[in-house]
Design an enzyme around this catalytic site. Structure first.
Site, short mmCIF file in Angstrom:
data_model
loop_
_atom_site.label_atom_id
_atom_site.label_comp_id
_atom_site.label_asym_id
_atom_site.label_seq_id
_atom_site.Cartn_x
_atom_site.Cartn_y
_atom_site.Cartn_z
N ASP A 82 5.53 4.96 4.93
CA ASP A 82 6.47 4.05 5.61
C ASP A 82 6.67 2.74 4.85
O ASP A 82 7.47 1.90 5.27
CB ASP A 82 6.03 3.79 7.07
CG ASP A 82 4.61 3.26 7.21
OD1 ASP A 82 3.75 3.65 6.40
OD2 ASP A 82 4.37 2.44 8.12
N HIS A 83 5.96 2.59 3.74
CA HIS A 83 6.11 1.41 2.90
C HIS A 83 6.61 1.77 1.49
O HIS A 83 6.82 0.90 0.67
CB HIS A 83 4.78 0.66 2.77
CG HIS A 83 4.25 0.19 4.08
ND1 HIS A 83 4.22 -1.14 4.44
CD2 HIS A 83 3.76 0.86 5.15
CE1 HIS A 83 3.72 -1.25 5.67
NE2 HIS A 83 3.43 -0.05 6.11
N HIS B 77 0.87 -1.19 0.00
CA HIS B 77 0.00 0.00 0.00
C HIS B 77 0.89 1.22 0.00
O HIS B 77 2.10 1.13 0.22
CB HIS B 77 -0.97 -0.03 1.19
CG HIS B 77 -0.34 0.08 2.54
ND1 HIS B 77 0.54 -0.87 3.02
CD2 HIS B 77 -0.45 1.00 3.53
CE1 HIS B 77 0.93 -0.52 4.23
NE2 HIS B 77 0.35 0.61 4.56
N HIS C 9 6.07 -5.06 11.55
CA HIS C 9 5.36 -3.77 11.61
C HIS C 9 5.02 -3.46 13.07
O HIS C 9 3.88 -3.22 13.45
CB HIS C 9 4.08 -3.84 10.75
CG HIS C 9 3.59 -2.48 10.32
ND1 HIS C 9 2.65 -1.78 11.03
CD2 HIS C 9 3.91 -1.71 9.26
CE1 HIS C 9 2.39 -0.64 10.41
NE2 HIS C 9 3.14 -0.56 9.33
N HIS D 236 1.17 4.01 1.82
CA HIS D 236 1.60 4.83 2.96
C HIS D 236 3.12 5.01 2.90
O HIS D 236 3.85 4.11 2.48
CB HIS D 236 1.17 4.20 4.28
CG HIS D 236 -0.27 4.50 4.62
ND1 HIS D 236 -1.05 3.66 5.39
CD2 HIS D 236 -1.06 5.56 4.29
CE1 HIS D 236 -2.26 4.20 5.52
NE2 HIS D 236 -2.30 5.33 4.85
ZN LIG Z 1 2.55 0.86 7.81
#
Ligand SMILES: [Zn+2]
Ligand SMILES: [Zn+2]
EC number: 3.1.26.11
Lengths: 318, 318
Positions: free
Chosen positions: B67-68, B63, B270, B65
Site C-alpha cells: 500500500d506504499h 517501507h 494512514h 508494504h
Molecule cells: Zn501501510
C-alpha cells in the site's frame, strides 16, 4: 455472461479511461468472474462495481506491458486481505510469475489462498472443463501478446416434462436417465426414446478478447463465429502507418477482422487519450462503415452476452 | 512549501481514501516535487492535481508494504511516457530496486531519463545540498520502516536596500558584496558593514514524514522541533493492543510523539477504512486531547508550510 469494462484506455491512465482490464462475469454459469488484463487501479475500478474480488478465479494477461499488468499485485493482495480463500490461477506470457512473485516477496505479502501460474509460450488450448474451454493464440505486437477465445460448451437440452406427462410416463429416476440421453423401458413394456423427450441443446457462447496487436490472421482465427469480439482500437482509420509502427490496430483493421470472422458484435477498446468524446465516436463510425455491429465501450460499461435467440443445435436422434 | 496528500488510507484502497502517497511541493524552493510513498493509483490521484510528474525528482519509500509501493512502476513509466527527461532518485529500504527493476524489465519498459536508487540499510543523512538536508531513521514496524526528516537550510537575509539608499550608498556591484556578507569601503572612504544592511537569515522549515510504526523513540528524534509532523494513525486511542500487535500507532500515541517532539503541527494520515466520516473525526479529537495542534487529513488535501512568523535566527554582527 456479461463483460464489464473496468478500463478502456491505452498506455497511461486518463481521467476518462483507466488502463486496461476486462471482467467476464460467469456468475450464473460458474459462480466465477474471470479477468482479462489488470492495469494499475483495476482494484479501484472494481470498488465502483458489484464485483467481489474473491469471485475472481482466473486472470488472463494478454501481454506484459505495464498498462495491462501493473494492477496485478494490488488486486491479488487485496483479494487476500478481503478474505479470499479459493485458488486463483493466472495465465499469461512468461514473466508474469517473476513480476508478481517479486512484488509479493519484496512487500512481504502472504496470500490467504493458493496462487497458480500458467505461463504460455505458444498458443493452444489452455483450459478445459465440463462447461468452458479457453484457447489462446499469439498476435502481432512489439512483445508477445495473446488473444483468448472463451468457448462455453453447449447446455444440454431441457427434459420435456409436459410431453412425458402427456405420454403418461411416470416421474421418478427414469426422468434423470432420459435427460442423460438414455432410452428407458417402462414397467408396461413401452420403450421411451430419450431423443423424443429432450429438447435440443442450447449452443454455448463464444467470447474472444485480444491483446494489443496489429492486424493478423490469428486474430481472425480466434474470433471466428464469436458472439463477441473485444478488439483494441488504439488508432483511427487514417493512422494505419502509426498503428503499424507501434504494433497496434486501427478502428478499420479491427472491423475488418470482425467482418472476416463473422462475429456477432465487435467491441472497441484500448482507446488513446487523444480521442476524447466526439473523436472517440469517430472511431466507432469508422469501424461501422466496415462492420456495422460495432460498439465503442467506456469505463464501467457492462455488455450482456445473451444466448443466440432461436438458434439451437441440430437435434440428432440416436 | 506545501504537502499534498495523494492518499491517506491504510492497507487497501477505499472509495474515500486511496493508499498512501504524499507530495512535498518545493516549487518555489527548488522547482521540484518530492514524493513520499507511492501506493497503487498514485498517478491517478496526481491526475486530479496540478502536479506534473516530470517535476518529481525524488521519491522516498518509507517501507515496502504494497500500500506504499505498488504505484511506483506506473508512476515511473508514465513520467517517461509524458516526456520526463531529468533524473529521478528513489530512496527506500533494500528491495525497492529489485521490485521496480523487475517490473520495468518484465514489462519491457525503457525510461527516457536516468533512474537512481539509494537503498537504505540504516538511518543517517541521506541527502544534503545547498538548500536541503534529508535524514532518515528506522522506526518500529513489522518490516523495516523509515521516517524522513526534511530540513530546509536557512534563507540568507535580504539586503536592506531602502536603508542603503537612505545612507546614500550607491547601488551597483557593491550591493552584491554586502549581501554576501562582505564589508565594503566606498569611494568617499566610508566603511559599510554588511551586518548593518542585511536582515537576519530566515530559518528553514522542517517537515518529518514517518512510515508505518509503533510508538518509538526514533520518531520523536526525527520530529524534534519540526514545523510539521506527518504521522500514521491506523487505530483509535482505545485500540492500543491492536496497534501494538500490528505494529501501528493510535491517534493517541501519534499525538504523544508530537508533544514530546514539540512540533508545530501534527497531521494524521494512514486512516483505516473502518473510520469513515465521524469515526475518523474521533481520531482527530482523541489526538487533540493530547496535542491540540492536530489535523486529520483527507485525500487531495493541501497543507501549506509557512515560514515561522516573526521567528528569525539571531543576527550576529561580524
Ligand atoms: Zn501501510
Ligand atoms: Zn496496451
Amino acid at each position: 455472461m456479461e463483460l464489464v469494462f473496468l478500463g478502456t484506455g491505452a498506455g497511461v491512465p486518463a481521467k476518462s479511461r483507466n488502463v486496461t482490464s476486462i471482467a467476464l462475469k460467469l456468475l450464473a454459469e460458474r459462480n466465477e468472474i474471470w479477468l482479462f488484463d489488470v492495469g494499475e487501479a483495476t482494484q479501484h475500478q472494481i470498488l465502483r462495481t458489484n464485483i467481489r474480488p474473491r469471485k475472481i478465479t482466473k486472470i488472463f494477461i494478454t501481454h506484459l506491458h505495464g498498462d495491462h499488468l501493473y494492477g496485478l499485485p494490488g488486486l491479488v493482495a487485496s483479494r487476500s486481505f478481503q478474505g479470499g480463500d479459493t485458488p486463483l490461477t493466472i495465465y499469461g506470457p512468461v514473466g508474469v510469475k517473476d513480476f508478481l512473485e517479486t512484488a509479493l516477496r519484496v512487500s512481504d505479502t502472504h496470500l490467504s489462498y493458493p496462487l497458480h501460474f500458467v505461463e504460455l509460450t505458444r498458443g493452444g488450448k489452455i483450459f478445459d472443463d465440463a462447461t468452458f474451454t479457453v484457447n489462446a493464440a499469439t498476435l502481432d505486437h512489439r512483445i508477445q501478446s495473446f488473444g483468448y477465445r472463451v468457448t462455453e460448451k453447449p447446455h444440454p437440452g431441457e427434459l420435456l416434462v409436459d410431453a412425458l406427462r402427456a405420454a403418461q410416463v411416470p416421474s421418478g429416476p427414469l426422468y434423470g436417465q432420459l435427460k442423460a440421453g438414455h432410452d428407458v423401458t417402462l414397467a408396461d413394456g413401452r420403450l421411451i426414446h430419450a431423443a423424443d423427450y429432450v429438447a435440443a441443446p442450447q449452443p454455448g457462447r463464444i467470447v474472444t478478447i485480444l491483446g494489443d496487436t496489429r492486424k493478423t490472421p490469428n486474430a481472425v482465427k480466434l474470433a471466428m463465429d464469436a458472439d463477441v469480439l473485444v478488439h483494441e482500437s488504439t488508432f483511427g482509420a487514417h493512422e494505419a502507418k502509426l498503428a503499424k509502427r507501434y504494433y497496434h490496430s486501427t478502428s478499420q483493421t479491427a472491423a475488418e477482422t470482425a467482418r472476416q470472422a463473422h462475429v456477432g458484435l465487435l467491441l472497441l477498446t484500448h482507446i488513446s487519450a487523444r480521442y476524447l468524446g466526439p473523436a472517440a465516436h469517430q472511431l466507432e463510425v469508422e469501424a461501422r462503415s466496415v462492420f456495422p455491429h460495432t460498439k465503442l465501450v467506456h469505463d464501467l460499461e457492462t455488455v450482456d452476452i445473451p444466448f443466440k435467440k432461436g438458434v439451437v443445435m441440430s437435434h440428432v436422434s440416436q
